[in-house]
Design a protein around this motif. Structure first.
Motif, short mmCIF file in Angstrom:
data_model
loop_
_atom_site.label_atom_id
_atom_site.label_comp_id
_atom_site.label_asym_id
_atom_site.label_seq_id
_atom_site.Cartn_x
_atom_site.Cartn_y
_atom_site.Cartn_z
N ASP A 250 0.81 -1.22 0.00
CA ASP A 250 0.00 0.00 0.00
C ASP A 250 0.84 1.27 0.00
N ILE A 280 -4.25 0.03 7.01
CA ILE A 280 -4.93 1.25 7.45
C ILE A 280 -4.60 2.42 6.53
N MET A 281 -3.45 2.35 5.87
CA MET A 281 -3.07 3.42 4.95
C MET A 281 -4.04 3.54 3.78
N ILE A 283 -7.31 3.40 3.66
CA ILE A 283 -8.44 4.28 3.92
C ILE A 283 -7.99 5.64 4.46
N SER A 284 -6.69 5.79 4.73
CA SER A 284 -6.15 7.08 5.15
C SER A 284 -5.72 7.91 3.95
N SER A 285 -5.60 7.26 2.81
CA SER A 285 -5.18 7.94 1.58
C SER A 285 -6.30 8.83 1.06
N GLU A 286 -5.93 9.85 0.31
CA GLU A 286 -6.91 10.72 -0.35
C GLU A 286 -6.55 10.85 -1.82
N GLU A 288 -9.25 7.49 -1.25
CA GLU A 288 -9.04 6.19 -0.62
C GLU A 288 -8.59 5.17 -1.67
#
Length: 335
Positions: A250, A280-281, A283-286, A288
Motif C-alpha cells: 500500500d 490502514i493506509m 483508507i487514510s489515503s486521499e 481512498e
C-alpha cells in the motif's frame, strides 16, 4: 536421534510416533510394535519431562518475523499470539531482519528454547527462488520441530505452509485494469521474495492473456516507502509512461497517488492505482486506495488451528494451504 528420525525409519507419520510414545489407543498393535522396535533398535528415549506431563509439549511456540515495525508483520504476530493464547500456548518472538545469517541464527536460538513448534512470518524465509541452499536451514529445523510458514513455501518434511493466492489476486487486478482500457500498467515491487514472485507472475499472465507485451521498463523496483516512491516516479516521469499502477504494498501505491497529485494527473480517470494488503493506509489515503486484502487473519487462524491439530490431536494436516484474496475497491480505480 529424534522423533522425526523414528518416524522416517518406521515408515509412519510423526503423529503416529507421538501416539505410540504417549500410549494412545488410536494406533494398531502391529504399527505400535513396529515403532517400538525401531525405538529400541536405535536406543531412542522420549523426553522424560514432557512424557511425565502426558504431553510431548512445553506449550510454547517460537515466532520469527523480519521486522515487527512493519504493519503486516505486527498484525500477523498479534493475530498469532491471540489465537495461541486461546489454546493456552505462550510465544517467544524474534525479529531476524532479512540477512541469511541472521535468519539462521534466530531459528537456532529459538530451537534452543525447547519450543513445541516454529512459525516463520513472511515470504522472505522462502528464499529467492534461485538457490535451494538458502532454505536448507528451515529443513534442518524441521527435523527437530514442526515448522509453519505464513505466506512462504518451502518443500520438505514437517514443514507446513499457508499462503495468500497472490498470483490470482494480481492477475484479477491487472485484468480489471485492462478491461477499462489500461494499456501500460506499471508493476511496482520492493523484493524478489516468494510472495513478490507470485504477484509478478499474476501480473505477467494477465498481460499475456490480453495479448499485451510484458515490458521490462514497466516492472519498477522501489522501496516500500511513500515519499521515496513518489520521488522516484517524479524522477523517471519524463521517460516512463503508464496509465495504471499495481503495487505490491500500500505504501508504494500511495506514493503513486502523491505523484499523480504533483503532476496534476486525475485519479482514477487518467491513472488507475491499486495497492496490496489493505492496510490502514488504504483508507487514510486521499482518495481512498483500492487494495488487495490478502486475508492475513485467515492465514494466521488457519496456521494455529492446524498447529493444534498436529500437536494435540495428533492428526495429519494439509502441508500447503492457499487462501483466496479479496480486491477491496475504492476510489483509485474505475473497475
Amino acid at each position: 536421534m529424534n522423533i522425526y528420525d523414528i518416524a522416517k525409519l518406521s515408515g509412519v507419520s510423526i503423529a503416529t510416533v507421538s501416539r505410540v510414545v504417549n500410549g494412545s489407543p488410536r494406533v494398531s498393535e502391529k504399527t505400535k510394535q513396529k515403532v517400538l522396535a525401531v525405538m529400541k533398535e536405535n536406543d531412542y528415549t522420549p523426553n522424560v519431562f514432557a512424557r511425565g506431563l502426558g504431553l510431548d509439549s512445553m506449550k510454547t511456540v517460537g515466532i520469527i518475523c523480519p521486522n515487527i515495525a512493519d504493519s503486516y508483520m505486527a498484525k500477523a504476530v498479534a493475530y498469532l499470539e491471540s489465537s495461541l493464547h486461546s489454546y493456552g500456548y505462550d510465544c517467544i518472538l524474534g525479529c531476524s531482519g532479512f540477512g541469511q545469517e541472521e535468519k539462521q541464527n534466530y531459528v537456532n536460538m529459538l530451537l534452543s528454547k525447547r519450543i513445541d513448534t516454529l512459525v516463520l512470518v513472511g515470504s522472505t524465509y522462502a528464499g529467492n527462488g534461485k538457490d535451494e541452499y538458502d532454505t536448507d536451514y528451515i529443513r534442518e529445523a524441521a527435523k527437530k520441530t514442526p515448522v509453519f510458514m505464513i505466506n512462504g513455501r518451502v518443500r520438505g518434511d514437517n514443514i507446513y505452509c499457508a499462503c495468500a493466492d497472490d498470483y490470482q489476486a494480481t492477475y484479477e487486478v491487472t485484468k480489471s485494469m485492462i478491461r477499462r482500457g489500461r494499456e501500460r500498467i506499471l508493476f511496482m515491487y520492493d523484493s524478489d521474495s516468494f510472495s513478490g514472485r507470485q504477484k509478478m507472475k499474476g501480473y505477467e499472465a494477465a498481460l499475456a492473456d490480453a495479448g499485451y507485451p510484458i515490458r521490462g521498463e514497466l516492472k519498477f523496483r522501489t522501496k516500500n516507502d511513500i515519499e521515496y516512491t513518489k520521488n522516484l516516479l517524479l524522477e523517471y516521469s519524463r521517460t516512463l509512461e503508464f496509465d495504471g499502477v499495481l503495487a505490491t504494498e500500500d505504501a508504494m501505491a500511495i506514493g503513486a497517488v502523491k505523484y499523480a497529485k504533483v503532476k496534476a494527473i486525475s485519479v482514477p480517470e487518467e491513472l488507475s492505482i491499486s495497492g496490496y494488503n489493505d492496510s490502514i493506509m488504504a483508507i487514510s489515503s486521499e482518495p481512498e486506495l483500492t487494495s488487495v486484502d490478502s486475508k492475513l487473519n485467515v492465514l494466521c487462524k488457519t496456521t494455529v488451528d492446524h498447529m493444534i491439530s498436529l500437536l494435540e490431536k495428533q492428526e495429519e494436516i494439509e502441508k500447503n494451504v492457499v487462501v483466496p484474496c479479496e480486491i477491496v475497491k475504492r476510489c483509485t480505480t474505475d473497475f
